[in-house]
Design an enzyme around this catalytic site. Structure first.
Site, PDB file in Angstrom:
ATOM      1  CG  ASP A 121      -1.719   1.258   1.398  1.00 30.95           C
ATOM      2  OD1 ASP A 121      -2.400   1.497   0.487  1.00 30.95           O
ATOM      3  OD2 ASP A 121      -1.798   1.806   2.466  1.00 30.95           O
ATOM      4  CG  ASP A 173      -1.549   7.678   0.724  1.00 32.84           C
ATOM      5  OD1 ASP A 173      -0.157   8.177   0.180  1.00 32.84           O
ATOM      6  OD2 ASP A 173      -2.341   8.027  -0.073  1.00 32.84           O
TER       7      ASP A 173
END
Length: 191
Positions: free
Chosen positions: A9, A11
């Protein structure tokens, strides 16, 4: 030799998350040790791929040029420490659009499997949220939660309902990379 792949991922995992969204390179700030962790994974033979929800596009908060500028800045920052991202897959949709690529749905992961021509069974997936873990499990990946984003309180605690039982929890991306590199070393045949 099988492809060594890890899905990340963005953020809250690589860089600081923001409730206001990361809309420009100036708003993108790497988390301590995250870029070096990716570099270590690369140097151990892992292909690092990003799977990220970017609903700011669908909300009109930034455009493709801005997203590309953020990713170019991230790639340049990674290169400075000897790391790289091999591919970036993103969902531009808002939560209410009902698309299949927005995590927790596994659509982005299906795109990754198709691009690389591999099964994602057993591939490590690292993220900071419940939806990352759910998308990972739905794709056959091994979910790894880092406590640098949405769930810092879960380090050393039992996982709440909804998290896949197979979720492994790490302080940050560096600790997760240590875990993966240690596991890879144990599985490497000795001469």
């Amino acid at each position: 030799m099988p492809l060594k792949l890890v899905i990340l991922d963005r953020d809250g995992t690589i860089n600081r998350a923001s409730d206001e969204f990361v809309k420009s390179p100036e708003e993108w700030h790497p988390l301590p040790g995250a870029l070096e962790a990716i570099s270590r994974l690369n140097h151990a033979g892992f292909h690092v791929v990003l799977a990220t929800n970017q609903s700011g596009l669908g909300r009109g908060l930034f455009d493709m040029a801005a997203l590309n500028a953020v990713h170019a800045h991230m790639i340049k920052s990674l290169a400075a420490v000897g790391g790289r991202i091999d591919a970036i897959f993103y969902c531009p949709h808002t939560p209410d659009e009902g698309c299949g690529c927005r995590k927790p749905w596994p659509g982005l992961f299906g795109q990754i499997a198709e691009r690389y021509g591999v099964s994602l069974e057993g591939v490590p997936c690292i993220g900071d949220s419940l939806r990352d873990m759910q998308a990972a499990e739905a794709s056959g990946c091994i979910p790894h939660l880092v406590c640098t984003g949405r769930h810092p309180e879960l380090l050393g605690q039992p996982l709440p309902a909804g998290f896949p039982a197979s979720t492994r929890v790490h302080a940050d991306l560096a600790a997760c990379a240590d875990h993966l590199l240690g596991a890879a070393a144990l599985n490497t045949p000795r001469a």
